[in-house]
Design an enzyme around this catalytic site. Structure first.
Site, PDB file in Angstrom:
ATOM      1  N   HIS A 284      -1.383  -3.303  -3.320  1.00  0.00           N
ATOM      2  CA  HIS A 284      -0.312  -3.520  -2.358  1.00  0.00           C
ATOM      3  C   HIS A 284      -0.847  -3.247  -0.962  1.00  0.00           C
ATOM      4  O   HIS A 284      -1.990  -2.799  -0.796  1.00  0.00           O
ATOM      5  CB  HIS A 284       0.905  -2.646  -2.669  1.00  0.00           C
ATOM      6  CG  HIS A 284       0.677  -1.174  -2.507  1.00  0.00           C
ATOM      7  ND1 HIS A 284      -0.176  -0.454  -3.318  1.00  0.00           N
ATOM      8  CD2 HIS A 284       1.197  -0.274  -1.622  1.00  0.00           C
ATOM      9  CE1 HIS A 284      -0.164   0.814  -2.947  1.00  0.00           C
ATOM     10  NE2 HIS A 284       0.654   0.946  -1.919  1.00  0.00           N
TER      11      HIS A 284
ATOM     12  N   HIS B 135       0.051  -1.126   1.606  1.00  0.00           N
ATOM     13  CA  HIS B 135       0.095   0.102   2.395  1.00  0.00           C
ATOM     14  C   HIS B 135      -1.336   0.412   2.834  1.00  0.00           C
ATOM     15  O   HIS B 135      -2.301   0.167   2.097  1.00  0.00           O
ATOM     16  CB  HIS B 135       0.686   1.245   1.580  1.00  0.00           C
ATOM     17  CG  HIS B 135       2.189   1.216   1.550  1.00  0.00           C
ATOM     18  ND1 HIS B 135       2.934   1.658   0.476  1.00  0.00           N
ATOM     19  CD2 HIS B 135       3.104   0.779   2.473  1.00  0.00           C
ATOM     20  CE1 HIS B 135       4.228   1.505   0.734  1.00  0.00           C
ATOM     21  NE2 HIS B 135       4.352   0.979   1.929  1.00  0.00           N
TER      22      HIS B 135
ATOM     23  N   ASP C  52      -3.433   2.867   3.123  1.00  0.00           N
ATOM     24  CA  ASP C  52      -4.436   3.636   2.388  1.00  0.00           C
ATOM     25  C   ASP C  52      -5.020   2.864   1.215  1.00  0.00           C
ATOM     26  O   ASP C  52      -5.948   3.348   0.556  1.00  0.00           O
ATOM     27  CB  ASP C  52      -3.858   4.980   1.917  1.00  0.00           C
ATOM     28  CG  ASP C  52      -2.578   4.841   1.119  1.00  0.00           C
ATOM     29  OD1 ASP C  52      -1.800   3.910   1.390  1.00  0.00           O
ATOM     30  OD2 ASP C  52      -2.329   5.673   0.224  1.00  0.00           O
ATOM     31  N   HIS C  53      -4.513   1.658   0.965  1.00  0.00           N
ATOM     32  CA  HIS C  53      -5.028   0.830  -0.125  1.00  0.00           C
ATOM     33  C   HIS C  53      -5.703  -0.450   0.367  1.00  0.00           C
ATOM     34  O   HIS C  53      -6.193  -1.220  -0.450  1.00  0.00           O
ATOM     35  CB  HIS C  53      -3.893   0.462  -1.086  1.00  0.00           C
ATOM     36  CG  HIS C  53      -3.288   1.644  -1.760  1.00  0.00           C
ATOM     37  ND1 HIS C  53      -3.631   2.037  -3.036  1.00  0.00           N
ATOM     38  CD2 HIS C  53      -2.381   2.550  -1.323  1.00  0.00           C
ATOM     39  CE1 HIS C  53      -2.949   3.126  -3.362  1.00  0.00           C
ATOM     40  NE2 HIS C  53      -2.183   3.452  -2.341  1.00  0.00           N
TER      41      HIS C  53
ATOM     42  N   HIS D  43       7.611   0.023  -6.650  1.00  0.00           N
ATOM     43  CA  HIS D  43       7.259   0.724  -5.414  1.00  0.00           C
ATOM     44  C   HIS D  43       8.076   0.097  -4.280  1.00  0.00           C
ATOM     45  O   HIS D  43       8.482  -1.065  -4.394  1.00  0.00           O
ATOM     46  CB  HIS D  43       5.754   0.557  -5.160  1.00  0.00           C
ATOM     47  CG  HIS D  43       5.187   1.497  -4.143  1.00  0.00           C
ATOM     48  ND1 HIS D  43       5.306   2.863  -4.232  1.00  0.00           N
ATOM     49  CD2 HIS D  43       4.491   1.244  -2.994  1.00  0.00           C
ATOM     50  CE1 HIS D  43       4.693   3.427  -3.203  1.00  0.00           C
ATOM     51  NE2 HIS D  43       4.204   2.466  -2.431  1.00  0.00           N
TER      52      HIS D  43
ATOM     53  N   ASP E  18       0.372   3.014  -6.740  1.00  0.00           N
ATOM     54  CA  ASP E  18       1.688   3.491  -6.329  1.00  0.00           C
ATOM     55  C   ASP E  18       2.843   2.859  -7.104  1.00  0.00           C
ATOM     56  O   ASP E  18       3.099   1.657  -6.987  1.00  0.00           O
ATOM     57  CB  ASP E  18       1.876   3.224  -4.840  1.00  0.00           C
ATOM     58  CG  ASP E  18       0.820   3.927  -4.001  1.00  0.00           C
ATOM     59  OD1 ASP E  18      -0.202   4.337  -4.564  1.00  0.00           O
ATOM     60  OD2 ASP E  18       1.034   4.056  -2.782  1.00  0.00           O
TER      61      ASP E  18
ATOM     62  N   HIS F  46      -5.390   9.664  -6.172  1.00  0.00           N
ATOM     63  CA  HIS F  46      -4.369   9.383  -5.162  1.00  0.00           C
ATOM     64  C   HIS F  46      -3.514  10.628  -4.919  1.00  0.00           C
ATOM     65  O   HIS F  46      -2.308  10.639  -5.104  1.00  0.00           O
ATOM     66  CB  HIS F  46      -3.493   8.202  -5.609  1.00  0.00           C
ATOM     67  CG  HIS F  46      -2.626   7.637  -4.514  1.00  0.00           C
ATOM     68  ND1 HIS F  46      -1.363   8.121  -4.250  1.00  0.00           N
ATOM     69  CD2 HIS F  46      -2.838   6.628  -3.637  1.00  0.00           C
ATOM     70  CE1 HIS F  46      -0.826   7.422  -3.265  1.00  0.00           C
ATOM     71  NE2 HIS F  46      -1.701   6.510  -2.867  1.00  0.00           N
TER      72      HIS F  46
END
Length: 302
Positions: A61, A63, A65-66, A139, A206, A264
């Site tokens: 996804h 976000h 941090d990914h 999520h 997530d 994570h």
């Protein structure tokens, strides 16, 4: 060789102890890079992983941090003149984000990056590695988990082959056709071999607990799964669409996972032992609390 190289294990923001997410799965001749967060390119350098080792880029996804490591990875593919195509999988709903990340800065694009966005649950690709599947997770932002399934095969048994006088190219012919004639006798492949179960890998980031988490984790030899919170913050986990270490461990136990990798982690936690203790109360298999730059082997075949 089949192994997981953990490049980063932190959620949201990097800390002194943890870089943002990044996971490289070496699966024979293929290299799957999952969720490259900020700093992934540098972590690959420390891990001794060249950009040329990447054959697929898989993003759960969008976000930060990914995915904030995508620009550096994409540009490095061209800088190193990687000769093979690299396929990129990501939620189709985030096409605008991927395009922005891919062309975040000016560079001379020489590498071949083939975009194959994920629109729904199902089979994404079939190759020498087996089958690559994606399933939608739960999520606040659309997210997909990934599953690698190697088909079952057969292991040839040298002593039985020798007993039936089967050698050299004849072995390959038997594998292709299922049976051969030897001195007037029909020898079937199951007489000189035994079943070889295919291996499975699952990557779950997530998400709240949902049915697709269980489908992805089912019978995984190696499961990489987020455990952002400890169970003392289960309300926060539910609110923000995450799992606790206890939930992740229960999933692994119920699904017959062989090796569980927790990752994570929220920056609020400084002691990784707490995640191990909570998960170990639920999961009886091989348990790893991931740390940056660790290498984790895929278990040998069942």
């Amino acid at each position: 060789m089949r192994e997981l190289v953990v490049l980063g294990t932190g959620s949201q923001v990097p800390s002194r102890e943890r870089t943002q997410n990044g996971y490289f799965l070496r699966w024979d001749t293929d290299g799957f890079l999952f969720d490259p967060g900020e700093g992934t390119q540098r972590q690959m350098l420390y891990a001794g992983l060249p950009a040329g080792a990447i054959t697929r880029l898989c993003i759960t996804h969008f976000h930060g941090d990914h995915c904030l490591g995508v620009p550096g990875i994409v540009q490095r593919l061209s800088l190193d003149d990687v000769p093979h195509p690299v396929r990129a999988h990501y939620p189709a709903s985030g096409q605008t984000y991927f395009t922005r990340l891919r062309y975040a800065a000016s560079f001379y694009e020489r590498a071949e990056l083939l975009e194959e966005p994920v629109e729904e649950d199902g089979l994404l690709s079939v190759g020498s590695f087996g089958q690559l599947w994606a399933r939608r997770l739960e999520h606040p932002l659309e997210s997909f988990g990934y599953q690698l399934i190697e088909p079952d095969g057969r292991r040839m048994l040298p002593d039985r082959l020798a007993a039936h006088g089967i050698t050299g190219p004849t072995v390959g012919h038997l594998q292709r056709t299922g049976s051969i004639e030897v001195d007037g006798r029909t020898i079937a492949i199951d007489q000189v071999s035994e079943p070889r179960p295919g291996q499975r890998f699952a990557f779950i980031m997530d998400t709240r607990l949902c049915d697709n988490v269980l489908k992805l984790a089912d019978q995984a030899d190696l499961l990489v799964i987020e455990s952002t919170y400890l169970s003392t913050e289960s309300a926060l986990a539910r609110r923000f669409g995450h799992l606790t270490a206890r939930q992740a461990a229960r999933v692994a136990q119920e699904c017959g996972v062989r090796k569980l990798v927790l990752t994570h982690f929220s920056q609020r936690y400084l002691d990784p032992q707490a995640f191990h203790d909570e998960a170990a109360a639920e999961f009886t298999g091989d348990l790893v609390v991931a740390a940056d730059l660790t290498r984790i082997t895929v278990p040998i075949r069942r």
